[in-house]
Design a protein around this motif. Structure first.
Motif, short mmCIF file in Angstrom:
data_model
loop_
_atom_site.label_atom_id
_atom_site.label_comp_id
_atom_site.label_asym_id
_atom_site.label_seq_id
_atom_site.Cartn_x
_atom_site.Cartn_y
_atom_site.Cartn_z
N GLU A 99 0.83 -1.20 0.00
CA GLU A 99 0.00 0.00 0.00
C GLU A 99 0.87 1.26 0.00
O GLU A 99 0.57 2.22 -0.71
CB GLU A 99 -0.95 0.00 1.20
CG GLU A 99 -1.87 1.20 1.27
CD GLU A 99 -2.75 1.39 0.03
OE1 GLU A 99 -3.13 2.55 -0.24
OE2 GLU A 99 -3.08 0.41 -0.66
N SER A 100 1.93 1.25 0.77
CA SER A 100 2.85 2.40 0.79
C SER A 100 3.47 2.63 -0.58
O SER A 100 3.54 3.77 -1.06
CB SER A 100 3.97 2.18 1.81
OG SER A 100 3.47 2.19 3.12
N ARG A 102 2.22 1.69 -3.42
CA ARG A 102 1.14 2.14 -4.31
C ARG A 102 0.91 3.65 -4.16
O ARG A 102 0.80 4.37 -5.14
CB ARG A 102 -0.15 1.37 -4.01
CG ARG A 102 -1.24 1.56 -5.05
CD ARG A 102 -2.46 0.71 -4.73
NE ARG A 102 -3.27 1.23 -3.66
CZ ARG A 102 -4.04 2.34 -3.74
NH1 ARG A 102 -4.06 3.04 -4.84
NH2 ARG A 102 -4.75 2.75 -2.73
N GLN A 103 0.90 4.13 -2.93
CA GLN A 103 0.70 5.56 -2.67
C GLN A 103 1.85 6.40 -3.24
O GLN A 103 1.62 7.45 -3.83
CB GLN A 103 0.55 5.82 -1.16
CG GLN A 103 -0.75 5.32 -0.57
CD GLN A 103 -1.96 5.99 -1.19
OE1 GLN A 103 -1.94 7.18 -1.48
NE2 GLN A 103 -3.00 5.22 -1.43
N GLU A 107 1.52 9.24 -6.16
CA GLU A 107 2.02 10.60 -5.99
C GLU A 107 3.00 10.96 -7.10
O GLU A 107 2.97 12.07 -7.64
CB GLU A 107 2.69 10.76 -4.62
CG GLU A 107 1.71 10.75 -3.48
CD GLU A 107 2.38 10.72 -2.12
OE1 GLU A 107 3.62 10.91 -2.04
OE2 GLU A 107 1.66 10.50 -1.12
#
Length: 114
Positions: A99-100, A102-103, A107
């Motif tokens: 998830e990190s 992906r974020q 960005e």
């Protein structure tokens, strides 16, 4: 550094105990490393009752960020994407890690700096 980040302040014997079984370093090697890290302003050293305690002066994230940027700059030049892809493929990642990542990629796609 990991041995000091885990719990600090940490004395040299505590650090050696934490490294036991992980590193095959002799006591003098560890003490030399601690002295060098103090000289490089990565660790702080306090002496209390003939025992030296070490405290990290840098957060783990700062060190990881600095080392990884230096690594990619020196080794990979501008061809870092293929190495990043292979690194991600070959690394075990938790759902939180995924998830990190992906974020971060979202960005980057939007043009933000992280």
């Amino acid at each position: 550094m990991e041995a000091v980040w885990v719990k600090h302040p940490a004395t040299a014997p505590e650090i050696m105990s934490r490294l036991a079984g992980q590193q095959e370093w002799k006591e003098q090697t560890i003490r030399t490393m601690l002295t060098r890290l103090v000289k490089k302003n990565v660790l702080s050293c306090r002496t209390n009752s003939k025992l030296q305690s070490y405290i990290p002066l840098l957060h783990r994230d700062q060190v990881v960020r600095t080392l990884s940027r230096g690594f990619f700059a020196k080794i990979l030049k501008k061809a870092s994407a293929p190495v990043l892809v292979e690194l991600i493929r070959s690394t075990e990642l938790s759902p939180d890690d995924i998830e990190s990542l992906r974020q971060i990629l979202l960005e980057k796609q939007k043009g933000k700096k992280s």
